[in-house]
Design a protein around this motif. Sequence first.
Motif, short mmCIF file in Angstrom:
data_model
loop_
_atom_site.label_atom_id
_atom_site.label_comp_id
_atom_site.label_asym_id
_atom_site.label_seq_id
_atom_site.Cartn_x
_atom_site.Cartn_y
_atom_site.Cartn_z
N SER A 245 -3.84 -65.05 -36.72
CA SER A 245 -3.05 -63.92 -37.37
C SER A 245 -4.00 -62.53 -37.97
CB SER A 245 -2.40 -64.69 -38.76
OG SER A 245 -3.31 -65.28 -39.47
N ASN A 246 -5.19 -62.88 -37.74
CA ASN A 246 -5.89 -61.49 -38.04
C ASN A 246 -5.94 -60.72 -36.74
OD1 ASN A 246 -7.28 -62.31 -40.57
ND2 ASN A 246 -8.09 -63.95 -39.22
N THR A 247 -5.33 -60.92 -35.60
CA THR A 247 -5.63 -59.89 -34.64
C THR A 247 -4.27 -59.83 -33.88
OG1 THR A 247 -6.33 -61.89 -33.45
CG2 THR A 247 -7.95 -60.12 -33.81
N LEU A 248 -3.95 -58.69 -33.54
CA LEU A 248 -2.56 -58.47 -32.62
C LEU A 248 -2.59 -59.51 -31.40
CD1 LEU A 248 -0.30 -55.95 -32.78
CD2 LEU A 248 -1.35 -55.41 -30.81
N ILE A 249 -1.46 -59.93 -31.16
CA ILE A 249 -1.22 -60.87 -29.61
C ILE A 249 -1.49 -59.65 -28.66
CG2 ILE A 249 0.04 -62.07 -28.34
CD1 ILE A 249 1.24 -63.22 -31.14
N PRO A 250 -2.39 -59.74 -27.72
CA PRO A 250 -2.07 -58.82 -26.69
C PRO A 250 -1.25 -58.68 -25.78
CG PRO A 250 -4.29 -60.17 -26.60
CD PRO A 250 -3.13 -60.84 -27.49
N ARG A 251 -0.56 -57.56 -25.60
CA ARG A 251 0.64 -57.09 -24.90
C ARG A 251 0.46 -56.78 -23.36
NH1 ARG A 251 1.70 -58.28 -30.00
NH2 ARG A 251 3.69 -57.50 -30.75
N PRO A 252 1.47 -57.10 -22.71
CA PRO A 252 1.46 -57.04 -20.95
C PRO A 252 1.22 -55.53 -20.88
CG PRO A 252 3.45 -58.32 -21.53
CD PRO A 252 2.97 -57.89 -22.81
N GLU A 253 1.83 -54.58 -21.73
CA GLU A 253 1.73 -53.27 -21.53
C GLU A 253 0.22 -52.68 -21.57
OE1 GLU A 253 3.94 -54.80 -23.37
OE2 GLU A 253 4.61 -53.56 -24.96
N THR A 254 -0.58 -53.40 -22.40
CA THR A 254 -2.01 -53.24 -22.58
C THR A 254 -2.76 -53.34 -21.41
OG1 THR A 254 -1.53 -53.57 -25.01
CG2 THR A 254 -3.81 -53.43 -24.21
N GLY B 46 -10.68 -49.86 -32.08
CA GLY B 46 -9.48 -50.81 -32.52
C GLY B 46 -9.45 -51.83 -31.58
N THR B 47 -10.52 -52.72 -31.53
CA THR B 47 -10.56 -53.68 -30.42
C THR B 47 -9.61 -55.02 -30.59
OG1 THR B 47 -12.12 -54.62 -28.81
CG2 THR B 47 -12.71 -55.00 -31.10
N GLY B 48 -9.36 -55.34 -32.02
CA GLY B 48 -8.43 -56.48 -31.98
C GLY B 48 -9.17 -57.84 -31.73
N SER B 49 -8.59 -58.40 -30.75
CA SER B 49 -8.80 -59.81 -30.02
C SER B 49 -10.11 -59.33 -29.20
CB SER B 49 -7.74 -60.58 -29.28
OG SER B 49 -7.49 -59.45 -28.30
N GLY B 50 -10.22 -58.10 -28.82
CA GLY B 50 -11.34 -57.94 -27.86
C GLY B 50 -10.99 -57.67 -26.47
N CYS B 51 -9.43 -57.84 -26.26
CA CYS B 51 -8.79 -58.03 -24.76
C CYS B 51 -9.21 -56.90 -23.91
CB CYS B 51 -7.32 -58.17 -25.18
SG CYS B 51 -6.42 -56.94 -26.11
N ILE B 52 -8.94 -55.60 -24.50
CA ILE B 52 -9.34 -54.46 -23.56
C ILE B 52 -10.98 -54.50 -23.21
CG2 ILE B 52 -9.32 -51.96 -23.17
CD1 ILE B 52 -7.17 -51.69 -25.13
N ALA B 53 -11.71 -54.48 -24.25
CA ALA B 53 -13.43 -54.45 -24.30
C ALA B 53 -13.72 -55.48 -23.23
CB ALA B 53 -13.93 -54.49 -25.46
N THR C 195 -16.25 -43.45 -20.70
CA THR C 195 -14.86 -43.69 -20.96
C THR C 195 -14.52 -44.32 -22.51
OG1 THR C 195 -14.56 -44.72 -18.70
CG2 THR C 195 -12.80 -45.32 -20.44
N ILE C 196 -13.59 -43.51 -23.22
CA ILE C 196 -13.07 -44.04 -24.52
C ILE C 196 -11.60 -44.34 -24.35
CG2 ILE C 196 -12.53 -43.59 -26.90
CD1 ILE C 196 -15.25 -41.53 -26.68
N VAL C 197 -11.20 -45.83 -24.90
CA VAL C 197 -10.03 -46.34 -24.64
C VAL C 197 -9.57 -46.67 -25.99
CG1 VAL C 197 -10.83 -48.58 -23.83
CG2 VAL C 197 -8.73 -48.01 -23.57
N SER C 198 -8.19 -46.56 -26.32
CA SER C 198 -7.99 -47.01 -27.81
C SER C 198 -6.32 -47.37 -27.43
CB SER C 198 -8.01 -46.05 -28.76
OG SER C 198 -7.59 -46.80 -29.75
N ASN C 199 -5.92 -48.64 -28.28
CA ASN C 199 -4.53 -48.96 -28.47
C ASN C 199 -4.62 -48.96 -29.91
OD1 ASN C 199 -2.04 -49.92 -28.48
ND2 ASN C 199 -2.71 -52.08 -28.05
N PRO C 200 -4.39 -47.81 -30.63
CA PRO C 200 -4.30 -47.77 -31.88
C PRO C 200 -3.21 -48.37 -32.79
CG PRO C 200 -4.24 -45.45 -31.33
CD PRO C 200 -4.41 -46.60 -30.16
#
Length: 290
Positions: free
Chosen positions: A89-98, A124-131, A191-196
């Motif tokens: 519950s501390n991290t957003l659930i990664p979404r298919p759009e991401t 804003g890495t959250g679960s780290g899914c993008i990184a 590259t800098i990426v963010s899903n803020p």
Amino acid sequence: MLVNDLKALFHNQLDAIYGKDEVFTFFFMLTEAYSNISRLDVALDINLSITKAEQQPFFDALEQLKKQQPIQYIIGETEFFGLPFKVNSNTLIPRPETEELVQLIMDSYTNKASVNNASILDVGTGSGCIAISLAKNIAKSTVHALDVSAKAIQNASENAMLNQVYVNFLESSILEDTTWDSVFKDLKFDTIVSNPPYVRQLEKQAMSANVLENEPHLALFVDDDNPLIFYKAITNFALKYLKPKGELFFEINEYLGRETVDLLIHSGFENVQLKQDFFGKDRMVFGRKK
Ligand SMILES: C[S@@+](CC[C@H](N)C(=O)[O-])C[C@H]1O[C@@H](n2cnc3c(N)ncnc32)[C@H](O)[C@@H]1O
């Protein structure tokens, strides 16, 4: 107890809340997570049974599902870009759009054979899914990832270990520009990426209860009077920390595509583009530093 009887119990108690198809999916996610039983096993062996001890996690999950808790938090794991990610519950659930955003960045590297040892930052890495997905898939890259939440950084670090990649995690706020020099020192990025966070308070009423009541608001919401606060800060950051010709990628609020494009153009980025997701909604904006 027969697995088919357990399945019937789930349908009986949950179909009215979620619909038959979704309950079917939940049940098989649980059987795979808790007892390694596949859909095929259940379909082929109508006499398949589980012990009393094995039943308990299913009954617990049933109660949590009745309260509309997300299945990913119940199981504690989800899949993103073909990789496993622990979530809580501390991290957003990664979404298919991401996943589409990650694919866009991967494609940009396919077209950039000249970039060796790419340096990438996820804000804003959250679960780290993008990184973690980028670290796993872009050879010889060095990936850095920032989040203001210590608990998110903890979760993301566990996910990097789970996926056997190295990511340099940094706990800091991107909104505090006075800390940038001490946190990033002489780092420069290709590259800098963010899903803020990008959901406005006025959009709350259209959101489903299981998102609103379970996912971290720190990851979701911005003030209505400054909805691009993160995009402005990250664009300023990128002007300073992107290498020349480096690229900035954003996931965006579907209603703020034009404004985000304008922000990048007015900040001097070139080749600025708005891209739709699988559902046809404005979802990604990217551009290149001069
Ligand atoms: C929409 S979530 C994205 C999480 C993950 N990257 C993903 O795509 O699933 C936004 C993230 O930004 C983080 N965040 C919120 N405010 C921040 C700040 N001031 N500085 C850095 N990160 C922040 C939240 O903790 C959250 O993990």
